[in-house]
Design a protein around this motif. Sequence first.
Motif, short mmCIF file in Angstrom:
data_model
loop_
_atom_site.label_atom_id
_atom_site.label_comp_id
_atom_site.label_asym_id
_atom_site.label_seq_id
_atom_site.Cartn_x
_atom_site.Cartn_y
_atom_site.Cartn_z
N ASN A 32 0.62 -0.94 -0.05
CA ASN A 32 -0.32 0.00 0.19
C ASN A 32 0.66 0.89 -0.09
O ASN A 32 0.34 1.91 -0.46
N GLY A 33 1.74 1.32 0.83
CA GLY A 33 2.70 2.48 0.76
C GLY A 33 3.50 3.11 -0.84
O GLY A 33 3.26 4.05 -1.30
N ALA A 34 3.64 1.30 -1.53
CA ALA A 34 4.70 2.22 -2.47
C ALA A 34 3.52 1.58 -3.42
O ALA A 34 3.98 3.15 -4.38
N LEU A 35 2.18 1.89 -3.45
CA LEU A 35 1.37 1.74 -3.94
C LEU A 35 1.00 3.75 -4.34
O LEU A 35 0.80 4.51 -5.10
N HIS A 36 1.05 4.32 -2.44
CA HIS A 36 1.03 5.62 -2.99
C HIS A 36 2.10 6.30 -3.07
O HIS A 36 1.86 7.76 -4.06
N ARG A 37 3.53 5.74 -3.02
CA ARG A 37 4.65 6.92 -3.49
C ARG A 37 4.45 6.99 -5.42
O ARG A 37 4.92 7.57 -5.81
N VAL A 38 4.18 6.24 -6.09
CA VAL A 38 4.03 5.56 -7.16
C VAL A 38 2.58 6.11 -7.63
O VAL A 38 3.08 7.40 -9.58
N GLY A 95 6.15 2.41 5.55
CA GLY A 95 7.27 3.57 4.87
C GLY A 95 8.36 2.16 4.28
O GLY A 95 8.11 1.41 5.07
N GLU A 96 9.08 2.60 3.67
CA GLU A 96 10.59 2.05 2.82
C GLU A 96 10.95 1.52 4.00
O GLU A 96 11.94 0.54 3.62
N ASP A 97 10.95 2.18 4.91
CA ASP A 97 11.49 2.20 6.33
C ASP A 97 11.45 1.40 7.09
O ASP A 97 12.14 1.43 8.17
N LEU A 136 -1.71 10.65 -10.13
CA LEU A 136 -2.34 10.39 -10.04
C LEU A 136 -3.04 10.52 -8.82
O LEU A 136 -2.53 10.52 -7.66
N PRO A 137 -4.43 10.00 -8.59
CA PRO A 137 -5.39 10.20 -7.40
C PRO A 137 -4.24 9.39 -6.59
O PRO A 137 -4.29 8.30 -6.93
N ALA A 138 -4.51 9.91 -5.23
CA ALA A 138 -3.75 9.10 -4.28
C ALA A 138 -4.74 7.16 -3.85
O ALA A 138 -6.44 7.58 -3.84
N PRO A 139 -4.60 6.37 -4.24
CA PRO A 139 -5.08 4.88 -3.61
C PRO A 139 -5.97 5.69 -1.56
O PRO A 139 -5.78 6.44 -1.17
N ASP A 140 -7.06 4.98 -1.57
CA ASP A 140 -7.73 4.82 -0.06
C ASP A 140 -7.87 3.96 0.52
O ASP A 140 -8.79 2.69 -0.23
N PRO A 141 -7.01 3.49 0.46
CA PRO A 141 -6.74 1.42 0.94
C PRO A 141 -7.48 1.14 2.50
O PRO A 141 -7.70 2.32 2.93
N VAL A 142 -7.89 0.06 2.60
CA VAL A 142 -9.10 0.12 4.02
C VAL A 142 -7.40 0.30 5.02
O VAL A 142 -6.29 -0.66 4.37
N PRO A 143 -7.92 -0.06 5.74
CA PRO A 143 -6.69 -0.19 7.43
C PRO A 143 -6.43 -1.18 7.23
O PRO A 143 -7.32 -2.39 7.44
N LEU A 144 -5.20 -2.29 7.37
CA LEU A 144 -4.96 -3.35 7.74
C LEU A 144 -4.33 -3.91 9.16
O LEU A 144 -4.79 -4.89 9.78
#
Length: 136
Positions: free
Chosen positions: A15-21, A53-55, A27-35
């Motif tokens: 999900n973090g990688a998709l947001h960064r892409v 995050g990548e960290d 592009l519009p920011a994704p709106d994922p469900v909380p996991l």
Amino acid sequence: MILLPEKIRVALLVNGALHRVAQRDNLPAPDPVPLLKLFNPCGAATWLASELGEDGDTLFGLADLGFGCPELGHFSLNEIASVRLPLGLRIERDQHFSSHHPLSLWTQTARRLGSLTWAEMSLKRNGGVPNRNGRA
């Protein structure tokens, strides 16, 4: 208790990688469900995370420290894991948490009701379907 099992860690990283892409490509920011749901077993603090995050430490999601104003933002998994509570307790993961509601609906509902706990009850009761007043 393991706060972040590998399966959830990988999903949060995706999900973090998709947001960064999306940011990189305008592009519009994704709106994922909380996991992931973390909570203080002695108090009102609750965190919902939808991205990592990548960290491997910086979570993104909704934080409610029990003051009536849930906030969307970043928080540190290491800091949450380091919290020591009375009687030797620590922050815990809700092992039964799952949601099909996007983080934006959680945020809207928690802010309107003043708490993640109340938002969770409302979303379970109403299924995220707005009532007559247009609210979930």
